[in-house]
Design a protein around this motif. Sequence first.
Motif, PDB file in Angstrom:
ATOM      1  N   GLY A   1       0.821  -1.200   0.000  1.00 23.54           N
ATOM      2  CA  GLY A   1       0.000   0.000   0.000  1.00 23.54           C
ATOM      3  C   GLY A   1       0.855   1.249   0.000  1.00 23.54           C
TER       4      GLY A   1
ATOM      5  N   SER B   1      -3.919   7.647  -1.499  1.00 26.34           N
ATOM      6  CA  SER B   1      -3.629   6.377  -0.840  1.00 26.34           C
ATOM      7  C   SER B   1      -4.109   5.251  -1.742  1.00 26.34           C
ATOM      8  CB  SER B   1      -4.309   6.289   0.531  1.00 26.34           C
ATOM      9  OG  SER B   1      -5.717   6.365   0.395  1.00 26.34           O
ATOM     10  N   SER B   2      -3.438   4.115  -1.646  1.00 22.86           N
ATOM     11  CA  SER B   2      -3.796   2.991  -2.507  1.00 22.86           C
ATOM     12  C   SER B   2      -3.360   1.691  -1.857  1.00 22.86           C
ATOM     13  CB  SER B   2      -3.144   3.131  -3.893  1.00 22.86           C
ATOM     14  OG  SER B   2      -1.731   3.086  -3.785  1.00 22.86           O
ATOM     15  N   ASP B   3      -3.998   0.599  -2.289  1.00 22.11           N
ATOM     16  CA  ASP B   3      -3.654  -0.763  -1.866  1.00 22.11           C
ATOM     17  C   ASP B   3      -3.641  -1.646  -3.101  1.00 22.11           C
ATOM     18  OD1 ASP B   3      -3.595  -1.086   1.242  1.00 22.11           O
ATOM     19  OD2 ASP B   3      -5.291   0.256   0.831  1.00 22.11           O
TER      20      ASP B   3
ATOM     21  N   GLN C   1      -7.818   2.611  -4.784  1.00 23.68           N
ATOM     22  CA  GLN C   1      -7.220   3.920  -4.506  1.00 23.68           C
ATOM     23  C   GLN C   1      -8.262   4.871  -3.938  1.00 23.68           C
ATOM     24  OE1 GLN C   1      -8.305   6.556  -6.965  1.00 23.68           O
ATOM     25  NE2 GLN C   1      -9.754   4.871  -7.262  1.00 23.68           N
TER      26      GLN C   1
END
Length: 395
Positions: free
Chosen positions: A54, A66-68, A108
Amino acid sequence: MLRDGEEVDRLTSDSHGRKHTNWNHTVNGYYNGTFGKWNIDFNADYLYGRSGGGQKVDNNGETDASSDSEVKNRLYAAKLVITAPLGQGKLSFGTEETFTERHDIFKQSGFSNDADNRIKQSIASAFADYSLELGAFSLQAGLRYEYQKTHYYEAGIFQPTQSPDYHHVLPVISVSYRKGDWNAGLGFKLNKINPDYTVLSSAISYINKYQYSNGNPHLVPQIHRNLSLDGGWKWINISLFYDHTLDMYTSYLKPYHDETHPGVSLHTKASIPHTYAYGGGIYASPKIGCWQPNISADVFWFHSDARSLGIEQFWNEPQFSFRLDNNFLLPQGWYINLTGSINTQAKQSYAIFSRQGRVDLRISKTFLPDQSLQISFVGYDLFRTAKRTRFEHIY
């Protein structure tokens, strides 16, 4: 951030990343045996793996992105090669199969779109190669047939336009000559290069506030037609090559979305229909007492027309490279290596390469009766000149 010389933004960014890995499973089996004049070589592999991570980016104290991500991979592969004498030469033939599956899930915070990509790919090929020695000449000819099938899914839905079939016939032929102090070689081969899975993803990743990146699921395999000519006498050699590439991959920048994300550029991938690279060099490695230099001079042209992408620059200047690698073998275990190299500035296709050079030094001394202890002093880029700049056009 400057626009037309005026400051429009000043950022302090903190990027936090995390990565987690899981068990990876691999299995390999092989067999190699000889039956009379026949040799059989077989190997097979299985791989399963998962990974993920992430990202969280704060600009001036506020979360901007933000993202994973999660990735699953699976591979089955096998190769069989049978070799046997035939006439005055040697024949090799066999088959190769590869089955891969990759599943990417990307989520995201709103700077782009979520992505759920699954790629299944099957490649099956058959090949044969024959080599022959005729006095001072060596001959080799081979042929490979390859079938490739891709299934591409977005959010579980099959995408037929991104799931092509390919049939390729890839020949290779070469002839070489060696007698006394003379040697020469001429070769032609057709190569195929598939795009990495990472550049096929449609997910748009965050680099910074003004730049995102993504891949291109519409990329097709590159096909290289390569012709080479080499020759030499004693310690001096020359080399010439010509390469014509169909659908060469390239990276370039373009506006992301002027209405919703003004000022943001997208670093993306595309294919250029025809690209030509050609050049040559001369190489010398004489021995003069304790001095053993390796001297080279090369020239390179890169002819790639990106006007199909809206990039109007189309330069084709040659780039020259020179290198002098000096080796001094001195008494009492002393050794000195001093290497200098320089690449000239050139405008090629739609990029500008600046002049670059560097000088490296290594001094070594061996100790003890069996010379098992060595102490070295090494200096890299002594004059701090190895700065390479590449300017790309943003349209």
